[in-house]
Design a protein around this motif. Sequence first.
Motif, PDB file in Angstrom:
ATOM      1  N   SER A 121       1.541   7.746 -36.241  1.00 18.68           N
ATOM      2  CA  SER A 121       0.828   7.465 -34.996  1.00 18.68           C
ATOM      3  C   SER A 121      -0.669   7.543 -35.244  1.00 18.68           C
ATOM      4  CB  SER A 121       1.217   8.474 -33.918  1.00 18.68           C
ATOM      5  OG  SER A 121       0.316   8.407 -32.820  1.00 18.68           O
ATOM      6  N   ILE A 122      -1.399   6.757 -34.479  1.00 17.71           N
ATOM      7  CA  ILE A 122      -2.854   6.778 -34.612  1.00 17.71           C
ATOM      8  C   ILE A 122      -3.416   8.172 -34.335  1.00 17.71           C
ATOM      9  CG2 ILE A 122      -3.256   6.031 -32.234  1.00 17.71           C
ATOM     10  CD1 ILE A 122      -5.664   4.438 -33.314  1.00 17.71           C
ATOM     11  N   VAL A 123      -2.748   8.955 -33.474  1.00 16.81           N
ATOM     12  CA  VAL A 123      -3.247  10.296 -33.167  1.00 16.81           C
ATOM     13  C   VAL A 123      -2.934  11.286 -34.290  1.00 16.81           C
ATOM     14  CG1 VAL A 123      -3.170   9.973 -30.673  1.00 16.81           C
ATOM     15  CG2 VAL A 123      -1.156  10.859 -31.859  1.00 16.81           C
ATOM     16  N   GLU A 124      -2.190  10.846 -35.295  1.00 14.06           N
ATOM     17  CA  GLU A 124      -1.898  11.710 -36.438  1.00 14.06           C
ATOM     18  C   GLU A 124      -2.920  11.568 -37.556  1.00 14.06           C
ATOM     19  OE1 GLU A 124       2.847  12.327 -36.689  1.00 14.06           O
ATOM     20  OE2 GLU A 124       2.232  10.224 -36.849  1.00 14.06           O
ATOM     21  N   TYR A 125      -3.702  10.511 -37.528  1.00  5.36           N
ATOM     22  CA  TYR A 125      -4.660  10.336 -38.627  1.00  5.36           C
ATOM     23  C   TYR A 125      -6.069   9.992 -38.167  1.00  5.36           C
ATOM     24  CZ  TYR A 125      -3.682   5.297 -38.094  1.00  5.36           C
ATOM     25  OH  TYR A 125      -3.528   4.031 -37.606  1.00  5.36           O
ATOM     26  N   ARG A 126      -6.292   9.885 -36.858  1.00  3.58           N
ATOM     27  CA  ARG A 126      -7.634   9.660 -36.336  1.00  3.58           C
ATOM     28  C   ARG A 126      -7.998  10.758 -35.350  1.00  3.58           C
ATOM     29  NH1 ARG A 126     -10.230   6.330 -39.752  1.00  3.58           N
ATOM     30  NH2 ARG A 126      -9.247   4.269 -39.917  1.00  3.58           N
ATOM     31  N   PRO A 127      -9.231  11.273 -35.414  1.00  4.24           N
ATOM     32  CA  PRO A 127      -9.660  12.259 -34.426  1.00  4.24           C
ATOM     33  C   PRO A 127      -9.624  11.667 -33.023  1.00  4.24           C
ATOM     34  CG  PRO A 127     -11.179  12.181 -36.291  1.00  4.24           C
ATOM     35  CD  PRO A 127     -10.258  11.007 -36.435  1.00  4.24           C
ATOM     36  N   ARG A 128      -9.260  12.474 -32.070  1.00  6.16           N
ATOM     37  CA  ARG A 128      -9.058  11.975 -30.714  1.00  6.16           C
ATOM     38  C   ARG A 128     -10.345  11.407 -30.115  1.00  6.16           C
ATOM     39  NH1 ARG A 128      -4.050  13.947 -29.217  1.00  6.16           N
ATOM     40  NH2 ARG A 128      -4.415  13.645 -26.997  1.00  6.16           N
ATOM     41  N   GLU A 129     -11.462  12.078 -30.348  1.00  2.14           N
ATOM     42  CA  GLU A 129     -12.719  11.577 -29.795  1.00  2.14           C
ATOM     43  C   GLU A 129     -13.113  10.254 -30.450  1.00  2.14           C
ATOM     44  OE1 GLU A 129     -14.360  12.527 -27.112  1.00  2.14           O
ATOM     45  OE2 GLU A 129     -12.623  13.845 -26.878  1.00  2.14           O
ATOM     46  N   GLN A 130     -12.760  10.089 -31.709  1.00  2.00           N
ATOM     47  CA  GLN A 130     -13.038   8.819 -32.380  1.00  2.00           C
ATOM     48  C   GLN A 130     -12.186   7.703 -31.785  1.00  2.00           C
ATOM     49  OE1 GLN A 130     -11.587   7.730 -36.468  1.00  2.00           O
ATOM     50  NE2 GLN A 130     -13.757   8.064 -36.977  1.00  2.00           N
ATOM     51  N   ILE A 131     -10.941   7.992 -31.475  1.00  2.00           N
ATOM     52  CA  ILE A 131     -10.069   6.994 -30.844  1.00  2.00           C
ATOM     53  C   ILE A 131     -10.646   6.571 -29.499  1.00  2.00           C
ATOM     54  CG2 ILE A 131      -7.783   6.573 -29.874  1.00  2.00           C
ATOM     55  CD1 ILE A 131      -6.679   8.575 -31.931  1.00  2.00           C
ATOM     56  N   ARG A 132     -11.067   7.552 -28.717  1.00  2.00           N
ATOM     57  CA  ARG A 132     -11.635   7.251 -27.400  1.00  2.00           C
ATOM     58  C   ARG A 132     -12.870   6.359 -27.529  1.00  2.00           C
ATOM     59  NH1 ARG A 132     -10.023  11.268 -23.478  1.00  2.00           N
ATOM     60  NH2 ARG A 132     -11.916  10.819 -22.310  1.00  2.00           N
ATOM     61  N   ALA A 133     -13.751   6.728 -28.446  1.00  2.00           N
ATOM     62  CA  ALA A 133     -14.984   5.972 -28.617  1.00  2.00           C
ATOM     63  C   ALA A 133     -14.710   4.570 -29.143  1.00  2.00           C
ATOM     64  CB  ALA A 133     -15.924   6.723 -29.562  1.00  2.00           C
ATOM     65  N   TYR A 134     -13.734   4.456 -30.030  1.00  2.00           N
ATOM     66  CA  TYR A 134     -13.420   3.141 -30.598  1.00  2.00           C
ATOM     67  C   TYR A 134     -12.839   2.224 -29.534  1.00  2.00           C
ATOM     68  CZ  TYR A 134     -11.860  -0.442 -33.806  1.00  2.00           C
ATOM     69  OH  TYR A 134     -11.690  -1.641 -34.443  1.00  2.00           O
ATOM     70  N   ILE A 135     -11.946   2.731 -28.707  1.00  2.00           N
ATOM     71  CA  ILE A 135     -11.382   1.902 -27.630  1.00  2.00           C
ATOM     72  C   ILE A 135     -12.487   1.443 -26.685  1.00  2.00           C
ATOM     73  CG2 ILE A 135      -9.871   1.908 -25.608  1.00  2.00           C
ATOM     74  CD1 ILE A 135      -8.074   3.885 -27.124  1.00  2.00           C
ATOM     75  N   ARG A 136     -13.400   2.339 -26.382  1.00  2.00           N
ATOM     76  CA  ARG A 136     -14.472   2.023 -25.430  1.00  2.00           C
ATOM     77  C   ARG A 136     -15.406   0.953 -25.984  1.00  2.00           C
ATOM     78  NH1 ARG A 136     -16.548   5.285 -21.654  1.00  2.00           N
ATOM     79  NH2 ARG A 136     -14.409   5.529 -20.955  1.00  2.00           N
TER      80      ARG A 136
END
Length: 276
Positions: free
Chosen positions: A219-234
């Motif tokens: 899962s993306i949440v297993e190898y990417r920091p959560r704040e990075q995921i949020r920022a990337y989606i935004r």
Amino acid sequence: MRLLPLLVPLIVACNASPRASALPERDAQLHFTDSLTGTEHTAQKRTLAERYGLSLVTGFDPYYQRERRFFAVPMARVLTDAFPGVDLARANLVLRARDGYAVPMVGARLLDGTAWLALADAEHVGSWDVIGPRRADPAPFYLVWSGPDRADLERFPRPWALERIEHTRFEVLYSHTVPTSGSREAQHGYELFRVACIACHAVNREGGRIGPELNVPQSIVEYRPREQIRAYIRDPLTFRYGAMPAHPELTEADLDALLAYFDDMRSHKFDPERAK
């Protein structure tokens, strides 16, 4: 049915159309099926032309690899009349061609005025120019798009020889993307995913193939920091250049919900490739 991206935006000109009686296969029928209510009806090509009027849609066609002109009607109006009472912006549709090719699509993608149902080849009176070395006939209905941002055939597919548009349930089409925890937040994230993400991204190998798979093998949440995921989606362009659009409309609660959905699916992996 995928080739090179659209190179030149389509141009739409109104009031430049032939009479409906001059259309090829004017009695050809497009079927509309609502599998949720068990209803079905058909519309003749001539009827569609008379009801909505024909517009001349001109531009580079990626299948013909040159500029083409078609007489078309707006898909948004066709769907609105075909499925009365249905929330089309959230509806799950499948566009089916006579050769078995099927394109699942969230209805919202077809409602913004850039999707057109081509009824005739404006350069070949009484017939259609064939496509590719197999000389495929796009008659009697062909989905085309207008606008320079509709270049990606994965996100904006162009099925030809359409014979049916079906309203169905997303859970049937992509059964392994549905969260099972009962969490309201995860369910909200799932709704966001199916409307905004499924055309490009897959979960459990079900969905689009443009962007990365988000759940298997990790899962993306297993190898990417959560704040990075949020920022990337935004705003993905602050990280790298690519095809993913920005999503400034998503609230902090929306981003929380997407992460909750990814967390839920992390515990419900299904990988048909590894099961072989």
